[in-house]
Design a protein around this motif. Structure first.
Motif, PDB file in Angstrom:
ATOM      1  N   UNK A 196       0.842  -1.191   0.000  1.00 42.90           N
ATOM      2  CA  UNK A 196       0.000   0.000   0.000  1.00 42.90           C
ATOM      3  C   UNK A 196       0.875   1.237   0.000  1.00 42.90           C
ATOM      4  N   UNK A 197       0.581   2.171  -0.865  1.00 42.36           N
ATOM      5  CA  UNK A 197       1.348   3.404  -0.926  1.00 42.36           C
ATOM      6  C   UNK A 197       0.768   4.452   0.004  1.00 42.36           C
ATOM      7  N   UNK A 198       1.637   5.258   0.565  1.00 44.61           N
ATOM      8  CA  UNK A 198       1.236   6.374   1.416  1.00 44.61           C
ATOM      9  C   UNK A 198       0.257   7.272   0.668  1.00 44.61           C
ATOM     10  N   UNK A 199       0.526   7.500  -0.617  1.00 42.22           N
ATOM     11  CA  UNK A 199      -0.293   8.419  -1.407  1.00 42.22           C
ATOM     12  C   UNK A 199      -1.708   7.912  -1.632  1.00 42.22           C
ATOM     13  N   UNK A 200      -1.958   6.604  -1.371  1.00 43.15           N
ATOM     14  CA  UNK A 200      -3.312   6.077  -1.495  1.00 43.15           C
ATOM     15  C   UNK A 200      -4.225   6.650  -0.417  1.00 43.15           C
ATOM     16  N   UNK A 201      -3.644   7.135   0.683  1.00 39.55           N
ATOM     17  CA  UNK A 201      -4.429   7.616   1.815  1.00 39.55           C
ATOM     18  C   UNK A 201      -4.410   9.136   1.965  1.00 39.55           C
ATOM     19  N   UNK A 202      -3.582   9.807   1.174  1.00 39.51           N
ATOM     20  CA  UNK A 202      -3.459  11.256   1.298  1.00 39.51           C
ATOM     21  C   UNK A 202      -3.594  11.927  -0.064  1.00 39.51           C
ATOM     22  N   UNK A 203      -3.957  13.199  -0.029  1.00 40.81           N
ATOM     23  CA  UNK A 203      -4.120  13.969  -1.253  1.00 40.81           C
ATOM     24  C   UNK A 203      -3.667  15.404  -1.027  1.00 40.81           C
ATOM     25  N   UNK A 204      -3.396  16.100  -2.126  1.00 35.44           N
ATOM     26  CA  UNK A 204      -2.994  17.500  -2.064  1.00 35.44           C
ATOM     27  C   UNK A 204      -4.196  18.379  -2.418  1.00 35.44           C
ATOM     28  N   UNK A 205      -4.668  19.225  -1.493  1.00 29.96           N
ATOM     29  CA  UNK A 205      -5.819  20.085  -1.797  1.00 29.96           C
ATOM     30  C   UNK A 205      -5.435  21.194  -2.772  1.00 29.96           C
ATOM     31  N   UNK A 206      -6.436  21.786  -3.406  1.00 33.59           N
ATOM     32  CA  UNK A 206      -6.176  22.888  -4.325  1.00 33.59           C
ATOM     33  C   UNK A 206      -5.920  24.189  -3.574  1.00 33.59           C
ATOM     34  N   UNK A 207      -6.563  24.346  -2.408  1.00 31.87           N
ATOM     35  CA  UNK A 207      -6.381  25.550  -1.611  1.00 31.87           C
ATOM     36  C   UNK A 207      -6.553  25.228  -0.133  1.00 31.87           C
ATOM     37  N   UNK A 208      -6.028  26.105   0.706  1.00 35.13           N
ATOM     38  CA  UNK A 208      -6.123  25.902   2.151  1.00 35.13           C
ATOM     39  C   UNK A 208      -6.659  27.176   2.802  1.00 35.13           C
ATOM     40  N   UNK A 209      -7.460  26.993   3.853  1.00 31.78           N
ATOM     41  CA  UNK A 209      -8.022  28.117   4.602  1.00 31.78           C
ATOM     42  C   UNK A 209      -7.049  28.513   5.710  1.00 31.78           C
ATOM     43  N   UNK A 210      -6.802  29.809   5.830  1.00 29.74           N
ATOM     44  CA  UNK A 210      -5.844  30.331   6.795  1.00 29.74           C
ATOM     45  C   UNK A 210      -6.564  31.139   7.877  1.00 29.74           C
ATOM     46  N   UNK A 211      -6.195  30.892   9.128  1.00 28.95           N
ATOM     47  CA  UNK A 211      -6.647  31.724  10.246  1.00 28.95           C
ATOM     48  C   UNK A 211      -5.404  32.339  10.879  1.00 28.95           C
ATOM     49  N   UNK A 212      -5.371  33.655  10.940  1.00 25.99           N
ATOM     50  CA  UNK A 212      -4.222  34.354  11.514  1.00 25.99           C
ATOM     51  C   UNK A 212      -4.672  35.251  12.657  1.00 25.99           C
ATOM     52  N   UNK A 213      -3.742  35.490  13.589  1.00 25.88           N
ATOM     53  CA  UNK A 213      -3.986  36.401  14.704  1.00 25.88           C
ATOM     54  C   UNK A 213      -2.850  37.417  14.725  1.00 25.88           C
ATOM     55  N   UNK A 214      -3.201  38.696  14.636  1.00 25.23           N
ATOM     56  CA  UNK A 214      -2.197  39.759  14.563  1.00 25.23           C
ATOM     57  C   UNK A 214      -2.428  40.775  15.680  1.00 25.23           C
ATOM     58  N   UNK A 215      -1.372  41.491  16.037  1.00 26.35           N
ATOM     59  CA  UNK A 215      -1.497  42.501  17.085  1.00 26.35           C
ATOM     60  C   UNK A 215      -1.071  43.879  16.583  1.00 26.35           C
ATOM     61  N   UNK A 216      -1.969  44.861  16.629  1.00 31.14           N
ATOM     62  CA  UNK A 216      -1.619  46.236  16.261  1.00 31.14           C
ATOM     63  C   UNK A 216      -0.631  46.863  17.244  1.00 31.14           C
ATOM     64  N   UNK A 217      -0.425  46.213  18.394  1.00 34.27           N
ATOM     65  CA  UNK A 217       0.507  46.738  19.392  1.00 34.27           C
ATOM     66  C   UNK A 217       1.951  46.667  18.902  1.00 34.27           C
TER      67      UNK A 217
END
Length: 301
Positions: A196-217
């Motif tokens: 069984x190949x590792x790639x049989x269980x995983x895939x590459x998505x077309x895009x990823x959702x990002x959550x960021x936290x920034x500080x104006x300080x």
């Protein structure tokens, strides 16, 4: 008296301008990526439970890193913290290349004024200097806040294309895909094939959702890796599998760091570098087709 007040205001303005010019900061980031589970390898006679456990543990270690971001008002350098290798640890050029495949390796330089970046990479024994424009993310600023290290941080979200040359972007396949693969596995078992190949269980998505936290300080347009574009220093980034969290900030330290791009390596665009990596990995995959399953060919950022 008026002249004295004028000179005092002039000196104050000059000192403030000089302070802004000399402004510099340092942030420490802890990067952790969820290690993939090699459960799909259990049907492979060549992969014992002990080997599977060792693979998962080694992968986990490679996916936990510490980075240092040195920044001023317009530029930054982001580099993995150097650590002493433990006895028996994989080293040399292979370690450098593996780090590059999973977000580390090299010095990532960002210039937010020119909206460009430079990062030195090592791949297959060759040194490359990737020079390109910073990716422009359409950040959505949210009202939600939280505290990180005593700083008030605001939430921002975005969606970005998934890099095909970043191993960390691999995701487990969804249930529908898994059912299709399970049928293929049953067919293999019937025909006597048990690999069984590792790639049989995983895939590459077309895009990823990002959550960021920034500080104006900390009012700089900077962040870890190639993240930027928010009204304050980015202290945390999460893309669903990888979390990069700031653990320490030092502003205006006595000892300054020279913030400049690397000069070593063949200059190449990000697209051309990605194409080079993908081509070599496809060649590698063809050479190893039919062998026992293992992790997918590692790819650089």
């Amino acid at each position: 008296m008026k002249k004295l007040s004028y000179y005092l205001l002039l000196m104050l303005a000059f000192s403030q301008a000089q302070a802004q010019k000399d402004f510099q900061g340092m942030a420490v980031y802890e990067s952790k990526t969820q290690a993939p589970k090699f459960e799909g390898m259990r049907g492979n006679r060549d992969i014992t439970p002990e080997m599977q456990k060792n693979m998962e543990e080694r992968m986990k270690q490679m996916l936990e890193k510490t980075f240092i971001l040195n920044f001023d008002k317009s530029a930054s350098i982001y580099k993995e913290e150097e650590k002493l290798e433990t006895p028996g640890q994989q080293g040399g050029g292979m370690r450098v290349m593996m780090n590059s495949f999973m977000g580390g390796g090299g010095t990532f330089y960002k210039d937010v004024k020119s909206k460009s970046y430079t990062v030195d990479k090592e791949f297959m024994g060759k040194e490359f200097l990737v020079v390109d424009s910073l990716p422009k993310l359409n950040w959505k600023l949210e009202q939600e806040t939280k505290q990180i290290g005593g700083y008030t941080c605001y939430k921002a979200t975005a969606v970005k294309p998934a890099s095909k040359t970043d191993f960390r972007n691999f995701r487990p396949k969804n249930n529908d895909d898994k059912k299709t693969e399970d049928k293929k596995d049953e067919a293999k078992k019937t025909s006597g094939e048990t690999k069984t190949n590792f790639e049989d269980n995983f895939e590459m998505p077309k895009e990823v959702a990002i959550i960021a936290w920034y500080t104006p300080e900390v009012p700089v347009n900077q962040g870890p890796e190639n993240y930027w574009g928010l009204p304050g220093l980015i202290l945390e980034v999460n893309d669903g599998r990888t979390t990069i969290l700031c653990s320490k900030i030092v502003l205006n330290a006595k000892d300054k760091v020279e913030i400049k791009p690397s000069k070593k390596g063949k200059v190449i665009s990000q697209k051309d570098y990605d194409d080079t990596v993908i081509k070599k990995m496809e060649e590698f995959r063809e050479m190893n087709r039919g062998r026992a399953g293992g992790p997918p060919p590692m790819m650089g950022r």
